[in-house]
Design a protein around this motif. Sequence first.
Motif, mmCIF file in Angstrom:
data_model
loop_
_atom_site.group_PDB
_atom_site.id
_atom_site.type_symbol
_atom_site.label_atom_id
_atom_site.label_comp_id
_atom_site.label_asym_id
_atom_site.label_seq_id
_atom_site.Cartn_x
_atom_site.Cartn_y
_atom_site.Cartn_z
ATOM 1 N N HIS A 1 0.825 -1.206 0.000
ATOM 2 C CA HIS A 1 0.000 0.000 0.000
ATOM 3 C C HIS A 1 0.859 1.255 0.000
ATOM 4 O O HIS A 1 2.081 1.200 0.141
ATOM 5 C CB HIS A 1 -1.006 -0.003 1.167
ATOM 6 N N HIS B 1 5.122 0.363 -0.335
ATOM 7 C CA HIS B 1 5.783 -0.597 0.561
ATOM 8 C C HIS B 1 4.773 -1.666 0.961
ATOM 9 O O HIS B 1 3.598 -1.566 0.620
ATOM 10 C CB HIS B 1 6.349 0.114 1.799
ATOM 11 N N HIS C 1 3.424 -4.869 4.009
ATOM 12 C CA HIS C 1 3.392 -5.356 5.386
ATOM 13 C C HIS C 1 2.943 -6.809 5.388
ATOM 14 O O HIS C 1 2.158 -7.220 4.538
ATOM 15 C CB HIS C 1 2.371 -4.582 6.234
ATOM 16 N N GLU D 1 0.002 -3.961 11.999
ATOM 17 C CA GLU D 1 0.666 -3.563 10.758
ATOM 18 C C GLU D 1 2.148 -3.942 10.818
ATOM 19 O O GLU D 1 2.771 -4.250 9.811
ATOM 20 C CB GLU D 1 0.518 -2.055 10.556
HETATM 21 ZN ZN LIG Z 1 2.339 0.865 5.588
#
Ligand SMILES: [Zn+2]
Length: 136
Positions: free
Chosen positions: A15, A28, A30, A126
Amino acid sequence: MPWKLSTEFTFDSAHIIEGYDGPCGRLHGHTYRVQMELQSDQLRPSVHVDRPIMVADFKSLKWAKKDATEGGLDHAFLNDHPDLGSDTTAEVIAAYLHRETLRRVKASLPAGDDGADLHLKVALWETPESCCEYWE
Ligand SMILES: [Zn+2]
Protein backbone atom coordinates in the motif's frame (compact mmCIF):
# COMPACT_ATOMS: atom_id res chain seq x y z
CA MET A 1 -21.54 -13.37 26.44
CA PRO A 2 -20.73 -16.98 27.37
CA TRP A 3 -18.91 -17.90 24.13
CA LYS A 4 -15.98 -16.26 22.39
CA LEU A 5 -14.31 -17.57 19.25
CA SER A 6 -10.81 -16.34 18.62
CA THR A 7 -8.67 -16.89 15.55
CA GLU A 8 -5.54 -15.34 14.07
CA PHE A 9 -4.05 -15.23 10.60
CA THR A 10 -1.72 -13.14 8.44
CA PHE A 11 -1.83 -11.69 4.95
CA ASP A 12 0.80 -9.85 2.90
CA SER A 13 -0.20 -6.68 1.07
CA ALA A 14 1.25 -3.54 -0.46
CA HIS A 15 0.00 0.00 0.00
CA ILE A 16 0.78 3.70 -0.06
CA ILE A 17 -0.54 6.26 2.41
CA GLU A 18 -1.32 8.92 -0.17
CA GLY A 19 -0.25 12.41 0.81
CA TYR A 20 1.82 11.15 3.74
CA ASP A 21 4.93 13.26 4.17
CA GLY A 22 7.40 10.46 4.93
CA PRO A 23 8.28 6.80 4.15
CA CYS A 24 4.65 5.62 4.42
CA GLY A 25 3.93 7.77 1.37
CA ARG A 26 6.12 5.46 -0.76
CA LEU A 27 5.02 2.06 -2.09
CA HIS A 28 5.78 -0.60 0.56
CA GLY A 29 4.35 -3.77 2.06
CA HIS A 30 3.39 -5.36 5.39
CA THR A 31 2.75 -8.80 6.74
CA TYR A 32 -0.48 -7.87 8.50
CA ARG A 33 -1.55 -10.02 11.44
CA VAL A 34 -5.26 -10.19 12.26
CA GLN A 35 -7.01 -11.43 15.38
CA MET A 36 -10.77 -11.89 15.21
CA GLU A 37 -12.83 -12.32 18.39
CA LEU A 38 -16.51 -13.13 17.98
CA GLN A 39 -18.72 -13.23 21.08
CA SER A 40 -22.18 -14.73 21.23
CA ASP A 41 -24.97 -15.40 23.72
CA GLN A 42 -26.12 -18.51 21.89
CA LEU A 43 -25.04 -21.37 19.65
CA ARG A 44 -26.30 -21.69 16.10
CA PRO A 45 -26.30 -24.07 13.16
CA SER A 46 -23.91 -23.27 10.30
CA VAL A 47 -23.99 -23.84 6.57
CA HIS A 48 -22.12 -27.10 7.22
CA VAL A 49 -24.02 -28.45 10.22
CA ASP A 50 -27.71 -28.48 10.96
CA ARG A 51 -27.59 -28.47 14.76
CA PRO A 52 -27.08 -25.37 16.98
CA ILE A 53 -23.54 -26.19 18.10
CA MET A 54 -21.46 -23.22 16.89
CA VAL A 55 -20.97 -19.48 17.39
CA ALA A 56 -19.87 -19.36 13.74
CA ASP A 57 -17.76 -21.41 11.38
CA PHE A 58 -14.09 -20.43 11.92
CA LYS A 59 -13.75 -20.22 8.14
CA SER A 60 -16.18 -17.29 8.08
CA LEU A 61 -13.69 -15.29 10.20
CA LYS A 62 -10.69 -16.01 7.95
CA TRP A 63 -11.90 -14.95 4.49
CA ALA A 64 -9.35 -12.08 4.35
CA LYS A 65 -6.36 -14.46 4.35
CA LYS A 66 -7.40 -15.74 0.90
CA ASP A 67 -5.56 -14.54 -2.19
CA ALA A 68 -6.77 -11.24 -3.64
CA THR A 69 -7.92 -13.08 -6.78
CA GLU A 70 -10.24 -15.17 -4.56
CA GLY A 71 -11.79 -12.26 -2.67
CA GLY A 72 -9.27 -11.97 0.17
CA LEU A 73 -6.53 -9.42 0.89
CA ASP A 74 -3.40 -11.57 0.47
CA HIS A 75 -1.00 -10.19 -2.16
CA ALA A 76 -3.33 -7.27 -2.84
CA PHE A 77 -2.46 -3.68 -3.62
CA LEU A 78 -4.76 -2.26 -0.98
CA ASN A 79 -5.12 1.19 -2.57
CA ASP A 80 -6.86 -0.48 -5.54
CA HIS A 81 -9.37 -2.31 -3.33
CA PRO A 82 -12.89 -1.05 -4.18
CA ASP A 83 -14.09 -1.12 -0.53
CA LEU A 84 -11.05 0.61 0.93
CA GLY A 85 -10.47 3.49 -1.43
CA SER A 86 -7.14 5.26 -1.36
CA ASP A 87 -6.88 5.58 2.43
CA THR A 88 -5.34 2.35 3.66
CA THR A 89 -4.29 3.08 7.22
CA ALA A 90 -4.49 0.28 9.80
CA GLU A 91 -7.56 2.07 11.20
CA VAL A 92 -9.40 2.00 7.85
CA ILE A 93 -8.43 -1.63 7.14
CA ALA A 94 -9.49 -2.78 10.66
CA ALA A 95 -12.90 -1.09 10.28
CA TYR A 96 -13.34 -2.72 6.86
CA LEU A 97 -12.40 -6.17 8.23
CA HIS A 98 -14.95 -5.67 11.02
CA ARG A 99 -17.74 -4.54 8.69
CA GLU A 100 -17.18 -7.22 6.04
CA THR A 101 -16.65 -10.11 8.48
CA LEU A 102 -19.80 -9.31 10.45
CA ARG A 103 -21.73 -8.97 7.18
CA ARG A 104 -20.55 -12.42 6.08
CA VAL A 105 -21.32 -14.05 9.44
CA LYS A 106 -24.81 -12.49 9.57
CA ALA A 107 -25.51 -13.47 5.94
CA SER A 108 -25.13 -17.12 6.93
CA LEU A 109 -27.61 -16.99 9.83
CA PRO A 110 -30.95 -18.80 9.64
CA ALA A 111 -33.96 -16.76 8.50
CA GLY A 112 -35.37 -14.61 11.31
CA ASP A 113 -32.09 -14.52 13.26
CA ASP A 114 -30.62 -10.99 13.12
CA GLY A 115 -27.51 -11.94 15.11
CA ALA A 116 -28.06 -9.04 17.52
CA ASP A 117 -26.11 -10.88 20.24
CA LEU A 118 -23.00 -11.25 18.07
CA HIS A 119 -20.12 -8.89 18.89
CA LEU A 120 -16.91 -8.82 16.87
CA LYS A 121 -13.55 -7.32 17.78
CA VAL A 122 -10.81 -7.01 15.16
CA ALA A 123 -7.16 -6.42 16.02
CA LEU A 124 -4.86 -5.61 13.09
CA TRP A 125 -1.06 -5.52 13.49
CA GLU A 126 0.67 -3.56 10.76
CA THR A 127 4.04 -4.41 12.27
CA PRO A 128 4.92 -6.72 15.20
CA GLU A 129 4.84 -3.66 17.49
CA SER A 130 1.88 -1.66 16.15
CA CYS A 131 -1.75 -2.73 16.42
CA CYS A 132 -5.14 -1.15 15.79
CA GLU A 133 -8.29 -2.57 17.40
CA TYR A 134 -11.83 -1.98 16.16
CA TRP A 135 -15.10 -3.08 17.78
CA GLU A 136 -18.61 -1.83 18.33
ZN1 LIG B 1 2.34 0.86 5.59
